[in-house]
Design a protein around this motif. Structure first.
Motif, PDB file in Angstrom:
ATOM      1  N   THR A 104     -24.416 -18.682  11.048  1.00 22.26           N
ATOM      2  CA  THR A 104     -23.851 -17.560  10.302  1.00 22.26           C
ATOM      3  C   THR A 104     -24.367 -17.480   8.868  1.00 22.26           C
ATOM      4  O   THR A 104     -24.579 -16.383   8.359  1.00 22.26           O
ATOM      5  CB  THR A 104     -22.317 -17.665  10.243  1.00 22.26           C
ATOM      6  N   LEU A 105     -24.579 -18.599   8.215  1.00 19.93           N
ATOM      7  CA  LEU A 105     -24.868 -18.574   6.780  1.00 19.93           C
ATOM      8  C   LEU A 105     -26.195 -17.905   6.456  1.00 19.93           C
ATOM      9  O   LEU A 105     -26.376 -17.401   5.344  1.00 19.93           O
ATOM     10  CB  LEU A 105     -24.836 -19.989   6.198  1.00 19.93           C
ATOM     11  N   HIS A 106     -27.127 -17.904   7.410  1.00 23.64           N
ATOM     12  CA  HIS A 106     -28.410 -17.235   7.164  1.00 23.64           C
ATOM     13  C   HIS A 106     -28.374 -15.762   7.577  1.00 23.64           C
ATOM     14  O   HIS A 106     -29.316 -15.021   7.288  1.00 23.64           O
ATOM     15  CB  HIS A 106     -29.551 -17.955   7.887  1.00 23.64           C
ATOM     16  N   ILE A 107     -27.310 -15.332   8.239  1.00 28.34           N
ATOM     17  CA  ILE A 107     -27.174 -13.937   8.655  1.00 28.34           C
ATOM     18  C   ILE A 107     -26.463 -13.124   7.583  1.00 28.34           C
ATOM     19  O   ILE A 107     -26.846 -11.985   7.286  1.00 28.34           O
ATOM     20  CB  ILE A 107     -26.411 -13.836   9.992  1.00 28.34           C
ATOM     21  N   ILE A 108     -25.437 -13.682   6.996  1.00 30.02           N
ATOM     22  CA  ILE A 108     -24.695 -12.982   5.945  1.00 30.02           C
ATOM     23  C   ILE A 108     -25.415 -13.144   4.610  1.00 30.02           C
ATOM     24  O   ILE A 108     -26.311 -13.975   4.460  1.00 30.02           O
ATOM     25  CB  ILE A 108     -23.235 -13.483   5.865  1.00 30.02           C
ATOM     26  N   SER A 109     -25.028 -12.341   3.628  1.00 30.62           N
ATOM     27  CA  SER A 109     -25.676 -12.389   2.313  1.00 30.62           C
ATOM     28  C   SER A 109     -25.231 -13.624   1.528  1.00 30.62           C
ATOM     29  O   SER A 109     -24.220 -14.265   1.856  1.00 30.62           O
ATOM     30  CB  SER A 109     -25.328 -11.136   1.520  1.00 30.62           C
ATOM     31  N   ALA A 110     -25.973 -13.926   0.475  1.00 25.01           N
ATOM     32  CA  ALA A 110     -25.604 -15.053  -0.388  1.00 25.01           C
ATOM     33  C   ALA A 110     -24.219 -14.833  -0.993  1.00 25.01           C
ATOM     34  O   ALA A 110     -23.419 -15.772  -1.104  1.00 25.01           O
ATOM     35  CB  ALA A 110     -26.644 -15.243  -1.484  1.00 25.01           C
ATOM     36  N   ALA A 111     -23.919 -13.587  -1.380  1.00 27.94           N
ATOM     37  CA  ALA A 111     -22.599 -13.295  -1.937  1.00 27.94           C
ATOM     38  C   ALA A 111     -21.499 -13.530  -0.907  1.00 27.94           C
ATOM     39  O   ALA A 111     -20.408 -14.014  -1.243  1.00 27.94           O
ATOM     40  CB  ALA A 111     -22.553 -11.847  -2.438  1.00 27.94           C
ATOM     41  N   GLN A 112     -21.787 -13.230   0.345  1.00 25.37           N
ATOM     42  CA  GLN A 112     -20.804 -13.474   1.406  1.00 25.37           C
ATOM     43  C   GLN A 112     -20.646 -14.962   1.693  1.00 25.37           C
ATOM     44  O   GLN A 112     -19.542 -15.415   2.005  1.00 25.37           O
ATOM     45  CB  GLN A 112     -21.212 -12.719   2.673  1.00 25.37           C
ATOM     46  N   ALA A 131     -17.260 -27.909   9.900  1.00 24.60           N
ATOM     47  CA  ALA A 131     -18.526 -28.203  10.573  1.00 24.60           C
ATOM     48  C   ALA A 131     -19.370 -26.937  10.613  1.00 24.60           C
ATOM     49  O   ALA A 131     -18.888 -25.876  11.021  1.00 24.60           O
ATOM     50  CB  ALA A 131     -18.276 -28.719  11.993  1.00 24.60           C
ATOM     51  N   VAL A 132     -20.621 -27.058  10.180  1.00 23.85           N
ATOM     52  CA  VAL A 132     -21.544 -25.926  10.118  1.00 23.85           C
ATOM     53  C   VAL A 132     -22.833 -26.299  10.830  1.00 23.85           C
ATOM     54  O   VAL A 132     -23.384 -27.382  10.607  1.00 23.85           O
ATOM     55  CB  VAL A 132     -21.851 -25.540   8.650  1.00 23.85           C
ATOM     56  N   TYR A 133     -23.314 -25.392  11.662  1.00 29.69           N
ATOM     57  CA  TYR A 133     -24.585 -25.603  12.372  1.00 29.69           C
ATOM     58  C   TYR A 133     -25.532 -24.470  12.036  1.00 29.69           C
ATOM     59  O   TYR A 133     -25.128 -23.301  11.959  1.00 29.69           O
ATOM     60  CB  TYR A 133     -24.354 -25.632  13.881  1.00 29.69           C
ATOM     61  N   GLY A 134     -26.804 -24.812  11.826  1.00 28.53           N
ATOM     62  CA  GLY A 134     -27.810 -23.784  11.612  1.00 28.53           C
ATOM     63  C   GLY A 134     -29.013 -24.329  10.876  1.00 28.53           C
ATOM     64  O   GLY A 134     -29.090 -25.519  10.559  1.00 28.53           O
ATOM     65  N   PRO A 135     -30.001 -23.467  10.583  1.00 25.80           N
ATOM     66  CA  PRO A 135     -31.192 -23.884   9.846  1.00 25.80           C
ATOM     67  C   PRO A 135     -30.958 -23.811   8.335  1.00 25.80           C
ATOM     68  O   PRO A 135     -30.256 -22.920   7.849  1.00 25.80           O
ATOM     69  CB  PRO A 135     -32.241 -22.852  10.292  1.00 25.80           C
ATOM     70  N   PHE A 136     -31.537 -24.737   7.606  1.00 27.95           N
ATOM     71  CA  PHE A 136     -31.402 -24.769   6.149  1.00 27.95           C
ATOM     72  C   PHE A 136     -32.741 -25.145   5.512  1.00 27.95           C
ATOM     73  O   PHE A 136     -33.584 -25.789   6.140  1.00 27.95           O
ATOM     74  CB  PHE A 136     -30.346 -25.797   5.729  1.00 27.95           C
ATOM     75  N   ASN A 137     -32.883 -24.760   4.252  1.00 25.73           N
ATOM     76  CA  ASN A 137     -33.997 -25.239   3.437  1.00 25.73           C
ATOM     77  C   ASN A 137     -33.568 -26.477   2.676  1.00 25.73           C
ATOM     78  O   ASN A 137     -32.373 -26.719   2.482  1.00 25.73           O
ATOM     79  CB  ASN A 137     -34.436 -24.163   2.429  1.00 25.73           C
ATOM     80  N   GLU A 138     -34.550 -27.249   2.227  1.00 23.80           N
ATOM     81  CA  GLU A 138     -34.294 -28.408   1.365  1.00 23.80           C
ATOM     82  C   GLU A 138     -35.042 -28.212   0.062  1.00 23.80           C
ATOM     83  O   GLU A 138     -36.270 -28.057   0.061  1.00 23.80           O
ATOM     84  CB  GLU A 138     -34.760 -29.703   2.041  1.00 23.80           C
ATOM     85  N   LEU A 163     -32.548 -18.054   5.085  1.00 26.45           N
ATOM     86  CA  LEU A 163     -32.132 -19.454   5.093  1.00 26.45           C
ATOM     87  C   LEU A 163     -31.637 -19.866   3.712  1.00 26.45           C
ATOM     88  O   LEU A 163     -32.222 -19.482   2.687  1.00 26.45           O
ATOM     89  CB  LEU A 163     -33.289 -20.355   5.524  1.00 26.45           C
ATOM     90  N   ARG A 164     -30.585 -20.655   3.698  1.00 27.42           N
ATOM     91  CA  ARG A 164     -29.986 -21.112   2.442  1.00 27.42           C
ATOM     92  C   ARG A 164     -30.402 -22.549   2.138  1.00 27.42           C
ATOM     93  O   ARG A 164     -30.601 -23.351   3.056  1.00 27.42           O
ATOM     94  CB  ARG A 164     -28.452 -21.038   2.527  1.00 27.42           C
TER      95      ARG A 164
END
Length: 202
Positions: A104-112, A131-138, A163-164
């Protein structure tokens, strides 16, 4: 006429790795809020595998019929019908001792994303886990070429998505009184992150 169940092939691929992540962290939990239940596939799979949990589904109203179709077919009594949840708007008044969200975090906006974490303390019990699952940057970098390609595709569709950075997300979690207790590498260059609530948000 029964609604057609929506099907996300990725749910079939990632459900077992996610279940392996959730089992130990949700073993002593009771009431889960899933933010962004999507098709409803994860909800019924995890609720069947962890019958001690009451699994509250949620999403935009447009997704509710599909979620209900999966719940109805499952016959599970511990999966609750979806409630409307807008991360930047309406939230439930119930408190939960576990929160789960996937892809979800990469689908919604940064503000969301910021709004989501700011709202969490009001729906989490004192000892709740997230618990959060998904792709992230480092540190602002993609962890794989495929994640870079995925990010470009997301931004082409919606410039506000993408990606966040895991460090930024963890900072938001800390501001909401959460401490990261597990960061697990998952298949297909995804991550499984689990936070424990340790204090009220400042």
């Amino acid at each position: 006429m029964n609604p057609i169940k929506p099907d996300a092939p990725s749910c079939e691929r990632n459900r077992d790795p996610i279940l392996t992540l959730l089992r130990p962290h949700f073993a002593d939990r009771h009431h889960v809020l899933e933010i962004g239940s999507g098709t409803g596939q994860h909800a019924v799979y995890f609720a069947a595998a962890m019958p001690h949990l009451r699994w509250q589904t949620s999403d935009r109203v447009a997704c509710h019929a599909g979620i209900r179709a999966w719940i109805d077919e499952s016959g599970l009594a511990n999966v609750l019908p979806p409630i409307e949840l807008d991360v930047a708007g309406c939230w439930p008044t119930t408190r939960y001792d576990a929160i789960f969200t996937s892809n979800t975090l990469h689908i919604i906006s940064a503000a969301q994303v910021e709004a989501l974490f700011a709202a969490l303390p009001a729906v989490m019990s004192d000892d709740a886990r997230l618990a959060v699952y998904g792709p992230f940057n480092e540190q602002g970098r993609y962890t794989s070429p495929s994640n870079g390609e995925f990010d470009a595709m997301l931004k082409a569709r919606d410039p506000l998505s993408g990606l966040r950075d895991i460090e930024w997300v963890d900072a938001l979690a800390q501001q909401s009184g959460l401490r990261l207790i597990e960061d697990r590498a998952m298949p297909a260059n995804n991550r499984g992150l689990v936070w424990q609530r340790v204090a009220a948000a400042s």
